[in-house]
Design a protein around this motif. Structure first.
Motif, PDB file in Angstrom:
ATOM      1  N   GLN A 121      55.366  20.234  83.981  1.00 42.31           N
ATOM      2  CA  GLN A 121      56.735  19.841  83.604  1.00 42.31           C
ATOM      3  C   GLN A 121      57.765  20.743  84.267  1.00 42.31           C
ATOM      4  N   LEU A 122      57.472  22.038  84.394  1.00 41.61           N
ATOM      5  CA  LEU A 122      58.406  22.964  85.048  1.00 41.61           C
ATOM      6  C   LEU A 122      58.548  22.608  86.515  1.00 41.61           C
TER       7      LEU A 122
ATOM      8  N   GLU B 219      60.820  26.021  77.770  1.00 43.53           N
ATOM      9  CA  GLU B 219      60.073  25.277  78.790  1.00 43.53           C
ATOM     10  C   GLU B 219      60.214  25.893  80.180  1.00 43.53           C
ATOM     11  N   ASN B 220      61.153  26.854  80.322  1.00 41.81           N
ATOM     12  CA  ASN B 220      61.367  27.512  81.611  1.00 41.81           C
ATOM     13  C   ASN B 220      60.427  28.689  81.832  1.00 41.81           C
TER      14      ASN B 220
ATOM     15  N   ARG C  26      60.672  19.552  87.130  1.00 41.55           N
ATOM     16  CA  ARG C  26      62.106  19.743  86.893  1.00 41.55           C
ATOM     17  C   ARG C  26      62.797  20.496  88.034  1.00 41.55           C
TER      18      ARG C  26
ATOM     19  N   LYS D  44      63.479  27.219  70.279  1.00 42.35           N
ATOM     20  CA  LYS D  44      63.663  26.364  71.455  1.00 42.35           C
ATOM     21  C   LYS D  44      64.155  27.126  72.681  1.00 42.35           C
TER      22      LYS D  44
END
Length: 441
Positions: free
Chosen positions: A140-141, A260-261, A144, A183
């Motif tokens: 996912q990273l 998520e980063n 993006r 988050k």
């Protein structure tokens, strides 16, 4: 009309000598990219370096030609590049054929102006900031960030160094604490001497996710937005050399970064950083060796025409001695660089990281030592002209100011010399222990 090249002005394989390393593919690549880089970068490199910033169109030109991709470690991320419609680099080199000798050629050609700032202002992000996302980032990273980074639509940098933590990476103090909602990471701290930072959209940043005093085990890597991101403030730093490379001071004040980063696994940042250093230090060694070559070749050319005491300086034995001593250092360093790149093309990555990690630091440190000798030689032989920021010695004056920039960033010289020996000892002991265990079986 053809001209005879000045001695030391190019490696021997480009001066008509045979090579055990370079194939037709490497020679074709070099012949294709040299005129492009000369026209689009080197012809105006001194002017742009004086202005301390390259025009934006230069980055765009190299990105459209698929040349910035050559700053990545070999092998290239072929699957990703082909997904993005990139099947060849400039000159027709297929992305799957790119190896560390092609990489060496690119780094060498990009440094032919003799000054590191103009090329570093374009390549440092792709070379050092993007690879951690490719090597360790989850799907996912990568989805993006990689599409726009690999095509040059956005820019990256590596952000490790802090005011109180340079080569001592384990003592980084910039904190990344998870928010109550879980988050976000909330970042606070500073980063200093960050190449390209001022132009960066997304940095690969080393942060402390562990408690104070957690050392290397408490470090992680995050993709941190920089330009125009709330809580981030940046300013250019005035440095003596590489002045157009965008050296930046970054302040982080309650900067929110999505969890998520996170690149890879929390707490593995030190391992990722040290692995990333191998490519960084090899790239620096190649470019630094070319800078030494530019300085020495310029001095050689100058003393053949400059007269003093009624005859050309080249007729003075002491002048020839200086050139010989510096030339021997230069060519042995280059031979080592070539050998290193060749070994990288023949070794699995894990093997290369293990066997060559310490030696990469030694290679980079020695490149700085050779550069210092060649820059000193050029400055002394140019005399007052080399000490003047204009005229026929202008480039030598600029190169001389770049020497510390080769010996300090990417791991300072003394630290790397020590690291190399410690790594050799560690590797020797590990191999000895393994041999003893297997001999008892």
């Amino acid at each position: 009309m053809a001209t005879i090249p000045i001695p030391f002005s190019d490696p021997s394989w480009l001066m008509g000598m045979p090579s055990a390393y370079f194939t037709d593919s490497h020679r074709k690549w070099q012949a294709a990219i040299r005129p492009f880089i000369q026209k689009n970068l080197h012809d105006q490199a001194i002017e742009w370096d004086k202005e301390e910033t390259l025009p934006e169109h230069v980055f765009e030109t190299f990105a459209k030609a698929n040349l910035l991709i050559a700053a990545l470690p070999a092998p290239l991320p072929v699957e990703w590049l082909k997904r993005l419609g990139i099947h060849e680099l400039y000159g027709g080199l297929k992305v799957e054929d790119f190896d560390y000798l092609h990489s060496l050629i690119f780094a060498d050609e990009m440094a032919r102006a003799g000054i590191a700032g103009p090329s570093a202002s374009m390549t440092a992000g792709m070379s050092f900031g993007v690879p951690p996302m490719i090597k360790f980032g989850n799907k996912q990273l990568q989805e993006r960030f990689l599409p726009e980074l690999l095509t040059g639509k956005t820019r990256s940098c590596i952000a490790i160094t802090e005011p109180e933590a340079g080569s001592d990476v384990a003592n980084i103090t910039t904190t990344a604490v998870k928010s109550k909602c879980g988050k976000y990471y909330i970042l606070n701290g500073t980063k200093k001497w960050i190449t390209n930072g001022i132009w960066t959209d997304y940095s690969s940043m080393a942060v402390r996710t562990g408690p104070p005093g957690s050392g290397a085990a408490g470090l992680s890597l995050l993709v941190v937005p920089l330009k125009n991101h709330p809580g981030v403030s940046m300013r250019r730093l005035k440095v003596s050399g590489q002045v157009s490379a965008g050296t930046t001071f970054i302040e982080l004040d309650d900067v929110k970064v999505p969890v998520e980063n996170l690149i890879g696994v929390e707490g593995m940042g030190m391992k990722y950083v040290m692995t990333n250093f191998n490519h960084e230090r090899l790239s620096i060694a190649v470019g630094t060796t070319r800078q030494a070559r530019v300085a020495l070749a310029a001095a050689f050319e100058y003393v053949m025409k400059r007269e003093a005491f009624g005859k050309p300086l080249m007729e003075q034995p002491v002048v020839r001695h200086r050139l010989a001593k510096a030339g021997a250092l230069l060519e042995t360093q280059w031979a080592w660089v070539e050998q290193f790149a060749y070994q990288m093309t023949r070794m699995k990555k894990d093997d290369a990281d293990r066997e060559l990690g310490g030696m990469t630091g030694l290679l980079k440190a020695h490149a700085g030592i050779v550069f210092r000798e060649c820059a000193d030689t050029a400055m002394l032989l140019f005399g007052g002209n080399g000490y003047t920021r204009s005229g026929q010695g202008e480039l030598i004056e600029m190169i001389y100011r770049e020497v510390p920039g080769a010996r300090i960033p990417g791991g300072s010289e003394d630290v790397l010399l020590d690291l190399a020996v410690r790594q050799l000892v560690k590797l020797y002991k590990a191999k000895t222990a393994l041999l003893e265990r297997t001999s008892k079986m």
